[in-house]
Scaffold this motif. Structure first.
Motif, PDB file in Angstrom:
ATOM      1  N   PRO A 193       0.838  -1.213   0.000  1.00 59.45           N
ATOM      2  CA  PRO A 193       0.000   0.000   0.000  1.00 59.45           C
ATOM      3  C   PRO A 193       0.863   1.249   0.000  1.00 59.45           C
ATOM      4  CG  PRO A 193       0.019  -1.039   2.166  1.00 59.45           C
ATOM      5  CD  PRO A 193       0.717  -1.992   1.241  1.00 59.45           C
ATOM      6  N   ALA A 194       0.370   2.269  -0.676  1.00 62.75           N
ATOM      7  CA  ALA A 194       1.114   3.527  -0.781  1.00 62.75           C
ATOM      8  C   ALA A 194       0.555   4.552   0.193  1.00 62.75           C
ATOM      9  CB  ALA A 194       1.037   4.059  -2.207  1.00 62.75           C
ATOM     10  N   SER A 195       1.374   5.568   0.467  1.00 54.82           N
ATOM     11  CA  SER A 195       0.927   6.736   1.227  1.00 54.82           C
ATOM     12  C   SER A 195       1.383   7.984   0.481  1.00 54.82           C
ATOM     13  CB  SER A 195       1.509   6.722   2.643  1.00 54.82           C
ATOM     14  OG  SER A 195       2.932   6.751   2.596  1.00 54.82           O
ATOM     15  N   VAL A 196       0.615   9.050   0.611  1.00 54.74           N
ATOM     16  CA  VAL A 196       1.007  10.311  -0.032  1.00 54.74           C
ATOM     17  C   VAL A 196       2.200  10.879   0.709  1.00 54.74           C
ATOM     18  CG1 VAL A 196       0.280  12.640  -0.610  1.00 54.74           C
ATOM     19  CG2 VAL A 196      -1.336  10.729  -0.824  1.00 54.74           C
ATOM     20  N   HIS A 197       3.197  11.278  -0.037  1.00 57.70           N
ATOM     21  CA  HIS A 197       4.443  11.742   0.579  1.00 57.70           C
ATOM     22  C   HIS A 197       5.019  12.867  -0.260  1.00 57.70           C
ATOM     23  CE1 HIS A 197       8.314  11.641   2.633  1.00 57.70           C
ATOM     24  NE2 HIS A 197       8.917  11.499   1.453  1.00 57.70           N
ATOM     25  N   ASP A 198       5.193  14.038   0.352  1.00 65.04           N
ATOM     26  CA  ASP A 198       5.795  15.179  -0.331  1.00 65.04           C
ATOM     27  C   ASP A 198       5.031  15.421  -1.640  1.00 65.04           C
ATOM     28  OD1 ASP A 198       7.492  17.252  -0.705  1.00 65.04           O
ATOM     29  OD2 ASP A 198       9.267  16.070  -1.149  1.00 65.04           O
ATOM     30  N   SER A 199       5.702  15.412  -2.779  1.00 67.07           N
ATOM     31  CA  SER A 199       5.029  15.630  -4.065  1.00 67.07           C
ATOM     32  C   SER A 199       4.887  14.311  -4.820  1.00 67.07           C
ATOM     33  CB  SER A 199       5.811  16.628  -4.921  1.00 67.07           C
ATOM     34  OG  SER A 199       7.139  16.166  -5.117  1.00 67.07           O
ATOM     35  N   GLY A 200       4.574  13.240  -4.092  1.00 66.71           N
ATOM     36  CA  GLY A 200       4.450  11.952  -4.743  1.00 66.71           C
ATOM     37  C   GLY A 200       3.902  10.899  -3.805  1.00 66.71           C
ATOM     38  N   LEU A 201       4.455   9.686  -3.888  1.00 63.65           N
ATOM     39  CA  LEU A 201       3.983   8.546  -3.111  1.00 63.65           C
ATOM     40  C   LEU A 201       5.157   7.866  -2.429  1.00 63.65           C
ATOM     41  CD1 LEU A 201       1.499   6.981  -5.713  1.00 63.65           C
ATOM     42  CD2 LEU A 201       0.903   8.379  -3.717  1.00 63.65           C
ATOM     43  N   ARG A 202       4.820   7.111  -1.356  1.00 60.37           N
ATOM     44  CA  ARG A 202       5.851   6.408  -0.602  1.00 60.37           C
ATOM     45  C   ARG A 202       5.328   5.024  -0.221  1.00 60.37           C
ATOM     46  NH1 ARG A 202       7.563   6.070   4.988  1.00 60.37           N
ATOM     47  NH2 ARG A 202       9.853   6.167   5.187  1.00 60.37           N
ATOM     48  N   TRP A 203       6.251   4.032  -0.199  1.00 56.43           N
ATOM     49  CA  TRP A 203       5.932   2.662   0.184  1.00 56.43           C
ATOM     50  C   TRP A 203       6.906   2.220   1.273  1.00 56.43           C
ATOM     51  CZ3 TRP A 203       6.332   4.580  -4.653  1.00 56.43           C
ATOM     52  CH2 TRP A 203       5.196   4.531  -5.464  1.00 56.43           C
ATOM     53  N   SER A 204       6.427   1.401   2.197  1.00 56.09           N
ATOM     54  CA  SER A 204       7.266   0.956   3.305  1.00 56.09           C
ATOM     55  C   SER A 204       7.012  -0.518   3.588  1.00 56.09           C
ATOM     56  CB  SER A 204       6.976   1.759   4.583  1.00 56.09           C
ATOM     57  OG  SER A 204       7.209   3.134   4.393  1.00 56.09           O
TER      58      SER A 204
ATOM     59  N   GLY B 173      12.645  -1.982   4.131  1.00 61.33           N
ATOM     60  CA  GLY B 173      13.058  -0.713   3.556  1.00 61.33           C
ATOM     61  C   GLY B 173      11.893   0.141   3.110  1.00 61.33           C
ATOM     62  N   ASN B 174      12.221   1.287   2.519  1.00 59.55           N
ATOM     63  CA  ASN B 174      11.233   2.248   2.045  1.00 59.55           C
ATOM     64  C   ASN B 174      11.663   2.760   0.677  1.00 59.55           C
ATOM     65  OD1 ASN B 174       9.925   2.502   4.815  1.00 59.55           O
ATOM     66  ND2 ASN B 174      11.986   3.247   5.258  1.00 59.55           N
ATOM     67  N   ALA B 175      10.690   3.236  -0.072  1.00 57.95           N
ATOM     68  CA  ALA B 175      10.985   3.859  -1.357  1.00 57.95           C
ATOM     69  C   ALA B 175       9.935   4.918  -1.624  1.00 57.95           C
ATOM     70  CB  ALA B 175      10.994   2.828  -2.480  1.00 57.95           C
ATOM     71  N   SER B 176      10.308   5.914  -2.410  1.00 61.92           N
ATOM     72  CA  SER B 176       9.364   6.983  -2.727  1.00 61.92           C
ATOM     73  C   SER B 176       9.558   7.437  -4.161  1.00 61.92           C
ATOM     74  CB  SER B 176       9.557   8.169  -1.776  1.00 61.92           C
ATOM     75  OG  SER B 176      10.857   8.711  -1.912  1.00 61.92           O
ATOM     76  N   VAL B 177       8.486   8.012  -4.706  1.00 58.49           N
ATOM     77  CA  VAL B 177       8.521   8.651  -6.019  1.00 58.49           C
ATOM     78  C   VAL B 177       8.083  10.091  -5.825  1.00 58.49           C
ATOM     79  CG1 VAL B 177       7.490   8.750  -8.313  1.00 58.49           C
ATOM     80  CG2 VAL B 177       8.107   6.549  -7.340  1.00 58.49           C
ATOM     81  N   THR B 178       8.901  11.019  -6.276  1.00 56.74           N
ATOM     82  CA  THR B 178       8.539  12.433  -6.253  1.00 56.74           C
ATOM     83  C   THR B 178       8.369  12.904  -7.683  1.00 56.74           C
ATOM     84  OG1 THR B 178      10.880  13.058  -6.203  1.00 56.74           O
ATOM     85  CG2 THR B 178       9.742  12.871  -4.097  1.00 56.74           C
ATOM     86  N   ALA B 179       7.495  13.888  -7.864  1.00 56.22           N
ATOM     87  CA  ALA B 179       7.157  14.357  -9.201  1.00 56.22           C
ATOM     88  C   ALA B 179       7.377  15.852  -9.310  1.00 56.22           C
ATOM     89  CB  ALA B 179       5.706  14.019  -9.528  1.00 56.22           C
ATOM     90  N   ALA B 180       7.812  16.284 -10.487  1.00 52.80           N
ATOM     91  CA  ALA B 180       7.951  17.701 -10.790  1.00 52.80           C
ATOM     92  C   ALA B 180       7.388  17.944 -12.197  1.00 52.80           C
ATOM     93  CB  ALA B 180       9.421  18.126 -10.727  1.00 52.80           C
ATOM     94  N   PRO B 181       6.403  18.815 -12.346  1.00 56.11           N
ATOM     95  CA  PRO B 181       5.768  19.583 -11.282  1.00 56.11           C
ATOM     96  C   PRO B 181       4.934  18.687 -10.379  1.00 56.11           C
ATOM     97  CG  PRO B 181       4.552  19.821 -13.329  1.00 56.11           C
ATOM     98  CD  PRO B 181       5.789  19.061 -13.665  1.00 56.11           C
ATOM     99  N   PRO B 182       4.633  19.159  -9.170  1.00 51.63           N
ATOM    100  CA  PRO B 182       3.802  18.344  -8.266  1.00 51.63           C
ATOM    101  C   PRO B 182       2.456  18.036  -8.905  1.00 51.63           C
ATOM    102  CG  PRO B 182       4.797  20.182  -7.102  1.00 51.63           C
ATOM    103  CD  PRO B 182       5.033  20.430  -8.556  1.00 51.63           C
TER     104      PRO B 182
ATOM    105  N   LEU C 186      -3.742  10.006  -5.108  1.00 51.46           N
ATOM    106  CA  LEU C 186      -4.622   9.049  -4.456  1.00 51.46           C
ATOM    107  C   LEU C 186      -3.787   7.863  -3.979  1.00 51.46           C
ATOM    108  CD1 LEU C 186      -7.629   9.025  -6.951  1.00 51.46           C
ATOM    109  CD2 LEU C 186      -7.389  10.324  -4.830  1.00 51.46           C
ATOM    110  N   ALA C 187      -3.535   7.792  -2.678  1.00 50.29           N
ATOM    111  CA  ALA C 187      -2.704   6.730  -2.133  1.00 50.29           C
ATOM    112  C   ALA C 187      -3.350   5.372  -2.327  1.00 50.29           C
ATOM    113  CB  ALA C 187      -2.423   6.980  -0.661  1.00 50.29           C
ATOM    114  N   SER C 188      -4.673   5.284  -2.139  1.00 48.61           N
ATOM    115  CA  SER C 188      -5.345   3.988  -2.220  1.00 48.61           C
ATOM    116  C   SER C 188      -5.215   3.358  -3.596  1.00 48.61           C
ATOM    117  CB  SER C 188      -6.824   4.153  -1.859  1.00 48.61           C
ATOM    118  OG  SER C 188      -7.445   5.075  -2.743  1.00 48.61           O
ATOM    119  N   ALA C 189      -5.142   4.195  -4.638  1.00 50.42           N
ATOM    120  CA  ALA C 189      -5.015   3.684  -6.003  1.00 50.42           C
ATOM    121  C   ALA C 189      -3.587   3.787  -6.523  1.00 50.42           C
ATOM    122  CB  ALA C 189      -5.962   4.443  -6.932  1.00 50.42           C
ATOM    123  N   GLY C 190      -2.661   4.355  -5.733  1.00 49.97           N
ATOM    124  CA  GLY C 190      -1.298   4.563  -6.211  1.00 49.97           C
ATOM    125  C   GLY C 190      -1.263   5.453  -7.434  1.00 49.97           C
TER     126      GLY C 190
END
Length: 622
Positions: A112-123, A127-136, A141-145
């Protein structure tokens, strides 16, 4: 990137992103092209028609440029005559699975994902990983990734979204080959065969992309074995690749040797002097083998040959103690026996290992002699005894003239199966004055082996099979049971050419060049050993590394074999033994390196070689 199979972004042995799917205006773009733009980047292009009344021509191009550093840039180009406002959705997901689980098909479900900064995060626990986007994104939607944007495109305009994926706390990746002075010369090739320039250029690009620094000694670099499965240090592969890349200079060899010398086992015990390495599969007829044995035997060989190509006296002296420890381990491990046996009790005596040990003894003895060290005569004496015993014990007679046994079992019985490991019998190593060391086979047995390697049983038409097509357990996709492995094919081509069997060498060389063309000159470390037929193409192996160090370096060896360069920098000479049949027509190389200076050479359609550039004082040997 759909999340199926092996797809994903990887970092430090873990899949940090497994799925990245795009929908524009509620539709998935129609894929029209996917290609690798370089060793570390790929380009994907899709199209859309935003107005069904506009006819068959698409008016929006969706371009995705994906980089190995974890960056993906998505660009929409509009050819519509009116402004467009397009909703863009990017669906993301990952399982954070480790490479071993993915390779064996045991990766778990998406997290499952969570909203993080300008993107999504998984834990997860590991470990953990995140995707950030530019422009934000305008919506996440975390539930749908899911990340969403509304992009305005003027007529003829473009808009881009950049995604960055990485494990939490990880900094950006920087490729050594681009961020620092590379140890590899930017050599070029030209000639009658139009495939040659691209093949050499791509091989060198792949080597550059795979360069890694030693974290504790950043001046020293080595090659990662391959992406995505083997991005760390694999000692045997690193040494093999550095040896095949010696025509590009000795810097890579020196760095690899220094790095591995620091891993060498010292102190008391039977393993003292060994360079550690993992075990690897050896096919259906033999147990897994120790790559540490191979690496320990390759170390003095690479040092000796690097010295012939121009490694300086000071660097040679610094590395000589480690090479001496390797040779001491060899003699101590053999003891009163003739053969170098597997390090595990009850293991076989492998043909391949004897070839490596014999070469290490002869080139090691030559290195010790020229550097004023003792021990050379004893190594040569043992090598002579090994040659005599090998020709008696490792040859299996049959109606076709016989073949080398793959190994001798613990009870002394031969393992007669014909495989590509036998090519190492042809790789005897370079001594001084352009001479090759003697091999374990005599002339008659060498001729028989050449005939076997050139037969359809071994030569698939795309390269050399890992196991003969008529052998029990043959599997065209088996990575040591029938698949074509470029490293062994290149060794076969070089060994056959040096022994005078140019017909067999030419067939294998042309097969690899044909395969390379279908892979855009970026060869994987293996592909299926199916027989080549009219209009066919080699089948990719689903778990192959690409790019990979040994096939990239093998490209250098395959092409320079046409010239037959045998340098002796300490003596100030270089001997040329080109393939007289000139199988690819005229061919020329610029920017190779011998004795630390550029070396350029050309071979005519008549098989005659001419040096065009060389170090001052370097003389042409006879």
């Amino acid at each position: 990137m759909t999340g199926r199979g092996l797809e994903g972004f990887y970092r430090a042995g873990r899949r940090v992103l497994s799925r990245c799917e795009i929908r524009v205006a509620g539709r998935e773009p129609l894929a029209v092209q996917a290609r690798m733009a370089a060793a570390d980047r790929a380009r994907f292009v899709g199209t859309l028609r935003t107005s069904p009344q506009a006819g068959p021509d698409p008016d929006v191009i969706v371009e995705r440029n994906r980089l190995a550093d974890g960056t993906e840039r998505i660009t929409l180009h509009s050819a519509a005559p009116r402004p467009l406002r397009l909703p863009v959705e990017v669906s993301l997901g990952t399982d954070l699975a480790d490479l071993g689980s993915i390779a064996s098909g045991r990766a778990g479900p998406e997290l499952p994902a969570s909203v993080h900064d300008s993107g999504l995060r998984w834990s997860c626990a590991s470990g953990n990983a995140s995707v950030t986007a530019a422009p934000p994104p305008s919506d996440a939607l975390a539930s749908a990734g899911l990340l969403r944007w509304e992009l305005d495109l003027p007529p003829g305009g473009s808009r881009s979204v950049e995604l960055r994926v990485r494990p939490d706390g990880a900094g950006p990746l920087r490729a050594v080959g681009r961020a620092a002075t590379s140890p590899l010369a930017a050599a070029r090739a030209e000639g009658d065969d139009p495939r040659v320039p691209g093949f050499l250029r791509t091989s060198i690009e792949d080597l550059q992309a795979l360069l890694l620094r030693d974290p504790a000694n950043p001046a020293d670099t080595h090659l990662a074995a391959g992406a995505p499965w083997r991005c760390g240090l694999a000692p045997a592969d690193a040494l093999v690749a550095a040896r095949m890349a010696l025509p590009l200079g000795t810097g890579l060899a020196a760095g690899t040797l220094r790095i591995l010398a620091r891993t060498q086992l010292t102190g008391p015990g039977a393993q003292s002097g060994m360079i550690p390495g993992p075990r690897r599969d050896a096919g259906p007829h033999l147990p897994p083998q120790c790559t540490g044995t191979e690496a320990t035997l390759l170390f003095p060989v690479l040092l000796a040959e690097a010295r012939r190509w121009g490694l300086g006296d000071q660097e040679t002296e610094e590395l000589l103690p480690a090479a001496e420890r390797c040779l001491t381990w060899l003699r101590t491990t053999v003891g009163d026996d003739t053969y170098l046996r597997d390090p595990h009790p009850g293991g076989p005596v492998r043909c391949e290992t004897q070839a490596h040990a014999h070469r290490a003894a002869l080139l090691g003895a030559d290195l010790l002699d020229t550097c004023g060290r003792t021990g050379g005569p004893a190594l040569r004496q043992w090598a002579q005894a090994l040659r005599t015993a090998f020709r008696r014990d490792f040859w299996v007679d049959d109606l076709g003239g016989g073949r080398p046994a793959a190994a001798r079992a613990s009870d002394g019985s031969p393992v007669p199966h014909l495989g590509a490991a036998a090519v190492h019998l042809l790789d005897t190593g370079l001594l001084g004055e352009g001479a090759l060391a003697p091999g374990l086979l005599d002339k008659v047995r060498t001729e028989n082996l050449a005939r076997l390697l050139g037969s359809p049983v071994m030569d698939s038409g795309w390269g050399l099979r890992g196991l003969g097509a008529k052998e029990p357990g043959f599997n065209p996709f088996g990575h040591r049971a029938g698949a074509v492995r470029i490293q062994e094919t290149a060794v076969a081509v070089a060994g056959l050419a040096a022994a005078g069997y140019e017909k067999e060498a030419t067939s294998l060389l042309r097969g690899v060049l044909a395969a390379a063309e279908t892979f855009d000159h970026r060869l994987p470390d293996m592909y299926a050993g199916e027989q080549r037929t009219e209009g066919s193409a080699p089948l990719p192996h689903p778990a192959a590394c690409r790019p990979a160090a040994t096939p990239a370096a093998a490209g250098v060896l395959l092409l320079t074999t046409l010239v037959g360069i045998r340098p002796d920098a300490p003596a100030g000479t270089v001997t040329l033994r080109p393939m007289r049949s000139a199988p690819l027509g005229e061919i020329g190389f610029t920017g190779l390196r011998i004795a630390g200076a550029p070396f350029s050479v050309r071979v005519s359609r008549l098989g005659l070689a001419m040096v065009e550039e060389a170090a001052d004082g370097l003389q042409l040997g006879v």
